[in-house]
Structures are given as structure tokens and as C-alpha cells.
Design an enzyme around this catalytic site. Structure first.
Site, mmCIF file in Angstrom:
data_model
loop_
_atom_site.group_PDB
_atom_site.id
_atom_site.type_symbol
_atom_site.label_atom_id
_atom_site.label_comp_id
_atom_site.label_asym_id
_atom_site.label_seq_id
_atom_site.Cartn_x
_atom_site.Cartn_y
_atom_site.Cartn_z
ATOM 1 N N GLU A 179 0.415 -3.021 -6.740
ATOM 2 C CA GLU A 179 1.341 -2.125 -6.036
ATOM 3 C C GLU A 179 0.953 -2.037 -4.565
ATOM 4 O O GLU A 179 -0.191 -2.309 -4.199
ATOM 5 C CB GLU A 179 1.233 -0.715 -6.648
ATOM 6 N N ASP A 180 1.891 -1.641 -3.744
ATOM 7 C CA ASP A 180 1.577 -1.443 -2.328
ATOM 8 C C ASP A 180 0.970 -0.060 -2.100
ATOM 9 O O ASP A 180 -0.010 0.082 -1.375
ATOM 10 C CB ASP A 180 2.827 -1.623 -1.463
ATOM 11 N N ASP B 259 1.533 7.237 -4.321
ATOM 12 C CA ASP B 259 1.444 8.590 -3.745
ATOM 13 C C ASP B 259 1.584 9.647 -4.826
ATOM 14 O O ASP B 259 0.581 10.124 -5.326
ATOM 15 C CB ASP B 259 2.334 8.787 -2.509
ATOM 16 N N PHE C 140 3.969 8.944 6.415
ATOM 17 C CA PHE C 140 4.854 7.854 6.003
ATOM 18 C C PHE C 140 4.487 6.600 6.772
ATOM 19 O O PHE C 140 4.512 6.584 7.995
ATOM 20 C CB PHE C 140 6.320 8.218 6.233
ATOM 21 N N ARG D 42 9.455 -4.353 6.960
ATOM 22 C CA ARG D 42 8.593 -5.102 6.025
ATOM 23 C C ARG D 42 7.848 -6.212 6.758
ATOM 24 O O ARG D 42 6.758 -6.601 6.376
ATOM 25 C CB ARG D 42 9.432 -5.726 4.895
HETATM 26 N N1 HPA Z 1 5.939 4.240 3.175
HETATM 27 C C1 HPA Z 1 6.820 3.409 2.551
HETATM 28 N N2 HPA Z 1 7.140 3.532 1.261
HETATM 29 C C2 HPA Z 1 6.537 4.506 0.568
HETATM 30 C C3 HPA Z 1 5.601 5.373 1.169
HETATM 31 C C4 HPA Z 1 5.294 5.231 2.534
HETATM 32 O O1 HPA Z 1 4.478 5.979 3.129
HETATM 33 N N3 HPA Z 1 5.183 6.222 0.191
HETATM 34 C C5 HPA Z 1 5.825 5.841 -0.953
HETATM 35 N N4 HPA Z 1 6.637 4.831 -0.730
HETATM 36 MG MG MG Z 2 5.970 0.104 -4.006
#
Ligand code: HPA
Ligand code: MG
Length: 261
Positions: free
Chosen positions: A170-171, A174, A226, A239
Site C-alpha cells: 500500500e502507499d 491512515d 495531506f 501522481r
Molecule cells: N494523500 C493522498 N491520498 C491519501 C492520503 C494522503 O495524505 N491519505 C489517504 N489517502
Molecule cells: Mg492507497
């Protein structure tokens, strides 16, 4: 499970770097407040994460690991991580089968590191399978939970996951809600093991609710801001921004979308 990761912790007091000190594409320059993690540091940490993962899974039996990329945002982290594990597999290849012509005084020519395997006995490796999924965690405007999460993209999940070591890539994590739902969903396919590697773990206030566990492997723990870049978007923009950045108010306004559309 105890955390395996040596994540870089970025404290709330960290001020981030001024964008003027970095190369930011001109079309995004007006939208970036600051750089929180420069690309070079992300890539360096991914190398470390690849080693952590290799150390846990690589075996002399070459048991494969299924990497599951959660599209879209994890694509860049996923490809960098996959490549670093690939490099470790190449590094772990034996040196005992070097041709005589490349040997010095009859000894295999190695770099002298204690990780090399001149006798070929402790060689461990980690074959990789890759799966790409999209998680639909919203139906209309409602966030869904539990087994309701819709996983799309794997034609035959039973074949892909059953009795395999599976690592979700995952990226960012949160709230952890989507991840919990995804884990529940994949568990239905009886993986041998199921863990999570996330580039980022965001410190969010959980309002007294139970705090989700940290991912098993993660690159950075970041403040509750964010972030954009390195695959992560704001309404599909940014992106392709190389560094991980914090968006400014102008960017938020410029790329805002009408939620009713
Ligand atoms: N940025 C982009 N996508 C996200 C974030 C964020 O900080 N938190 C959860 N999805
Ligand atoms: Mg993601």
C-alpha cells in the site's frame, strides 16, 4: 506481531523543506507548499524495506511471495520495492559456479562481503508473484467496512492466494479502515500468511477508537497532513510528482472537484 520495520519517524514539529531547494515540475510548482520526503530518501528507505522483507521471507527452498499492489496510488512504491527485492535475489546468487578464468588463485572472486555465499550453502532467495487489485471502499457516498469491501482485479483469487505467503503493498495507511476490510477479504482465500507493507503510516487522531496496528513493514511514519507525489494523488493529479510533498491552498482549490459529479 511485533513490528519488523525500522521506519523513519517524521515528527509533527518537522517543518518540511522549501520547494525552491528542489526540482519540482513547473506545472506543479505553484501547488506545492513544501517537500516532506525527497525522492532520494524514499528510494533509499525502499532499499531498506526490501532487505527487511527479504530477511523475513527468503529461504533456501525459494518459497514464493505474492506481492499485492493496491492500485492506483501504490504503483510507484510497488514497482520500486519489487525492483529492490529483485536486486537482492540477484545479489544472493552463488559465486561458487564462477568459471575458473574469473577466479583469483583458485578462489571464487567475491566482493569479500560476509553476505556472499562462496560455498553456495546458505543461498536464500525469494521468487515473486505480482497481483494488482483495486479496492472500492465507497459505494455511492457511503464508506463500506468489513467483508463489504470490493476487491477487483484478480481473476481467480483462490489460485492466487490460497496457501501462499501474501504481502499487501500500500502507499499509505491512515484510518486503517480500508486495510482492515481488505485483510478480512483476502483472509477468505486462506493465505498461508498475510502481512502489509506500506510506504507511509500516517499518525491520525483516532478519537478514542482503537488505533489500528502499524503495518508489518513501513517506510515512514508521517504527521497527519495531506501528502501528494510519488504515486499519491489529489483528485488524480500529482501522481507524477517525484518528491512526496504537502499541497498548498492554491493547489487544493485549483484541482478541487464537484463531489456531486
Ligand atoms: N494523500 C493522498 N491520498 C491519501 C492520503 C494522503 O495524505 N491519505 C489517504 N489517502
Ligand atoms: Mg492507497
Amino acid at each position: 506481531m511485533e513490528a519488523i520495520s525500522h521506519a523513519v519517524i517524521i515528527p509533527d514539529s518537522f517543518l518540511s523543506y522549501p520547494p525552491s531547494s528542489f526540482c519540482i515540475p513547473s506545472f506543479y510548482a505553484k501547488d506545492v507548499d513544501s517537500v516532506i520526503i525527497p525522492e532520494g530518501l524514499i528510494r533509499d528507505r525502499i532499499k531498506g524495506l526490501a532487505r527487511e522483507i527479504f530477511n523475513v521471507y527468503a529461504s533456501s527452498a525459494a518459497e514464493p511471495l505474492v506481492l499485492v499492489c493496491v492500485l492506483k496510488s501504490a504503483f510507484k512504491f510497488f514497482s520500486a520495492l519489487q525492483l529492490e527485492i529483485e536486486h537482492l535475489n540477484v545479489e544472493s546468487c552463488g559465486t561458487s559456479d564462477f568459471p575458473q578464468s574469473l577466479q583469483i588463485n583458485g578462489e571464487p572472486k567475491t566482493n569479500g562481503s560476509k553476505n556472499s555465499h562462496p560455498d553456495g550453502q546458505t543461498r536464500r532467495s525469494l521468487p515473486l508473484f505480482c497481483e494488482f487489485i483495486r479496492v472500492k471502499s465507497y459505494v455511492n457516498t457511503q464508506s463500506v467496512t468489513g467483508s463489504d469491501v470490493q476487491v477487483q482485479g484478480v481473476l481467480c483469487p483462490e489460485e492466487a492466494f490460497s496457501q501462499k505467503n501474501v504481502l499487501i503493498v500500500e502507499d499509505i495507511i491512515d484510518s486503517g479502515r480500508t486495510m482492515q476490510a481488505l485483510i478480512q477479504n483476502l483472509k477468505q482465500h486462506n493465505p498461508k500468511s498475510l502481512r502489509v507493507a506500506s510506504m507511509l503510516w500516517k499518525r491520525v487522531a483516532h478519537g478514542g477508537k482503537s488505533v489500528p496496528y502499524p503495518p508489518d513493514f513501513f517506510g515512514f511514519e508521517i504527521p497527519d497532513r495531506f501528502v501528494i507525489g510519488f504515486g499519491m494523488d489529489y483528485n488524480e493529479k500529482f501522481r507524477d510528482l517525484n518528491h512526496l510533498c504537502i499541497i498548498n491552498e492554491a493547489g487544493i482549490q485549483r484541482y478541487a472537484v464537484n463531489p456531486s459529479k
